[in-house]
Design a protein around this motif. Structure first.
Motif, short mmCIF file in Angstrom:
data_model
loop_
_atom_site.label_atom_id
_atom_site.label_comp_id
_atom_site.label_asym_id
_atom_site.label_seq_id
_atom_site.Cartn_x
_atom_site.Cartn_y
_atom_site.Cartn_z
N ILE A 180 0.84 -1.20 0.00
CA ILE A 180 0.00 0.00 0.00
C ILE A 180 0.88 1.25 0.00
O ILE A 180 0.64 2.21 -0.75
CB ILE A 180 -0.94 0.00 1.23
CG1 ILE A 180 -1.97 -1.12 1.10
CG2 ILE A 180 -1.62 1.36 1.39
CD1 ILE A 180 -2.80 -1.34 2.36
N TYR A 181 1.90 1.25 0.82
CA TYR A 181 2.81 2.40 0.91
C TYR A 181 3.54 2.62 -0.42
O TYR A 181 3.66 3.76 -0.89
CB TYR A 181 3.82 2.18 2.04
CG TYR A 181 4.83 3.29 2.18
CD1 TYR A 181 4.49 4.48 2.82
CD2 TYR A 181 6.10 3.16 1.65
CE1 TYR A 181 5.41 5.52 2.94
CE2 TYR A 181 7.04 4.19 1.77
CZ TYR A 181 6.68 5.37 2.41
OH TYR A 181 7.59 6.39 2.51
N ILE A 182 4.02 1.54 -1.03
CA ILE A 182 4.75 1.65 -2.31
C ILE A 182 3.86 2.24 -3.39
O ILE A 182 4.26 3.15 -4.13
CB ILE A 182 5.29 0.27 -2.73
CG1 ILE A 182 6.37 -0.20 -1.77
CG2 ILE A 182 5.82 0.31 -4.17
CD1 ILE A 182 6.74 -1.67 -1.91
N ILE A 183 2.64 1.71 -3.50
CA ILE A 183 1.72 2.21 -4.53
C ILE A 183 1.37 3.67 -4.27
O ILE A 183 1.30 4.49 -5.19
CB ILE A 183 0.45 1.34 -4.56
CG1 ILE A 183 0.80 -0.06 -5.09
CG2 ILE A 183 -0.63 1.98 -5.43
CD1 ILE A 183 -0.35 -1.04 -5.03
N ALA A 184 1.19 4.04 -3.00
CA ALA A 184 0.87 5.43 -2.66
C ALA A 184 2.00 6.36 -3.06
O ALA A 184 1.77 7.45 -3.62
CB ALA A 184 0.58 5.54 -1.16
N LEU A 245 -5.84 1.57 -8.29
CA LEU A 245 -6.12 2.64 -7.35
C LEU A 245 -6.31 2.02 -5.96
O LEU A 245 -6.90 0.95 -5.82
CB LEU A 245 -7.39 3.40 -7.74
CG LEU A 245 -7.42 4.05 -9.12
CD1 LEU A 245 -8.77 4.69 -9.36
CD2 LEU A 245 -6.31 5.07 -9.27
N LEU A 246 -5.82 2.71 -4.95
CA LEU A 246 -6.06 2.28 -3.59
C LEU A 246 -7.49 2.64 -3.19
O LEU A 246 -8.00 3.70 -3.58
CB LEU A 246 -5.07 2.96 -2.64
CG LEU A 246 -3.60 2.56 -2.81
CD1 LEU A 246 -2.70 3.53 -2.06
CD2 LEU A 246 -3.37 1.13 -2.34
N VAL A 253 -5.94 0.86 4.38
CA VAL A 253 -5.35 1.92 3.55
C VAL A 253 -5.28 3.21 4.35
O VAL A 253 -4.26 3.91 4.33
CB VAL A 253 -6.18 2.11 2.26
CG1 VAL A 253 -5.64 3.30 1.46
CG2 VAL A 253 -6.17 0.85 1.42
N GLN A 254 -6.32 3.53 5.06
CA GLN A 254 -6.34 4.75 5.87
C GLN A 254 -5.28 4.69 6.97
O GLN A 254 -4.60 5.69 7.23
CB GLN A 254 -7.73 4.94 6.48
CG GLN A 254 -8.81 5.23 5.44
CD GLN A 254 -10.20 5.26 6.04
OE1 GLN A 254 -10.41 4.87 7.19
NE2 GLN A 254 -11.18 5.71 5.25
N ALA A 255 -5.12 3.53 7.58
CA ALA A 255 -4.14 3.39 8.65
C ALA A 255 -2.71 3.55 8.13
O ALA A 255 -1.86 4.16 8.79
CB ALA A 255 -4.30 2.04 9.33
N VAL A 256 -2.43 2.99 6.94
CA VAL A 256 -1.07 3.06 6.38
C VAL A 256 -0.75 4.46 5.89
O VAL A 256 0.36 4.98 6.11
CB VAL A 256 -0.91 2.04 5.24
CG1 VAL A 256 0.43 2.25 4.53
CG2 VAL A 256 -1.02 0.62 5.76
#
Length: 274
Positions: A180-184, A245-246, A253-256
């Motif tokens: 999730i972090y990488i994609i963001a 898309l996340l 997702v919100q937590a990360v």
């Protein structure tokens, strides 16, 4: 003896995957070529049918085309983004093309090879045999419909080509937060992130194989953490590409992402108005 082969790739792939193996184009073609050699068949053509939009088959179509397999992309319901599409699309396309070849180019083959375990092909096999052609069915052991057994003599066809020991099972949930972090981070630095670029980035940063990345993405799609959609880009020859898309409403997702989620939300709004 001249032979022609038709491959229901999704059926074969799924049958092996359920037993813990992931079939590659290379293993499939090696097995077919050896089978033909052992039985003195000269393969005049190989036709392969699949929904190549599936994450599992990323780049598979190119791999098959490079080794002179005639591929047929047929979209169907096996797509996490579009679950309401055509049912058994590959089956229909395969049957139609096989009958067309049977009627118009009947002298080009003596043996009809069908790789599947799907009993829906039984009427086709009877039709081919009625035209005086020999028929053989090759399927995954334990996954073949009982009515096809009479056409099969291959036993555990793929057994000798697969590893004797199953590979260690990958646990995608362990890489999920980092993914999730990488994609963001990619989406904060680019207008959009195409699916191919996302997969390569995940493989590189997580230190996992492309096959494991596909499994990670499938898991994220099933869990509703990741969404996929088409993005129009006039600079591309085909005019559009698939993007990930996340799901910004998902709790993980919100937590990360924390406070960064608002910046990504703004970028998603721009994508929608593009």
């Amino acid at each position: 003896m001249k032979a022609i082969a038709f491959i229901d790739y999704e059926n074969i792939w799924t049958g092996l995957f359920e037993q813990g193996y992931e079939l590659t184009p290379e293993i499939l073609m090696e097995s077919i070529q050896l089978y033909a050699k052992q039985n003195d068949y000269v393969l005049s053509a190989i036709y392969l049918y699949a929904n190549f939009d599936r994450e599992e088959f990323w780049r598979a179509q190119t791999s098959f085309e490079k080794i002179h397999v005639y591929t047929r992309h047929v979209y169907g319901k096996n797509n996490f983004a579009s679950t309401g599409l055509r049912r058994n699309a590959a089956d229909v396309e395969l049957i139609l093309e096989a009958q067309e070849i049977l009627l118009t180019r009947t002298a080009t083959f003596d043996m009809f090879l069908l790789l599947t375990g799907d009993g829906d092909f039984l009427p086709l096999l009877r039709k081919v045999r009625a035209w005086g052609k020999d028929v053989k069915v090759i399927g995954v052991k334990g996954s073949m419909h009982h009515e096809l057994q009479a056409f099969s003599d291959s036993g555990d066809f793929f057994g000798e080509f697969l590893p004797q020991e199953r590979p260690q099972e990958y646990e995608p949930e362990k890489d999920l937060e980092q993914a999730i972090y990488i994609i963001a981070q990619l989406q904060l630095s680019m207008t959009y992130i195409a699916s191919t670029k996302a997969r390569l980035a995940l493989s590189d940063h997580l230190g996992v194989t492309i096959s494991q990345v596909k499994e990670l993405i499938r898991y994220a799609l099933r869990e509703g953490i990741l969404l996929e959609q088409e993005y129009a880009d006039s600079s591309l020859k085909i005019g559009k590409t698939k993007v990930y898309l996340l799901n910004l409403d998902h709790s993980m997702v919100q937590a990360v992402l924390g406070s960064a989620i608002e910046e990504i939300r703004k970028r998603y709004e721009k994508l929608r108005t593009h």
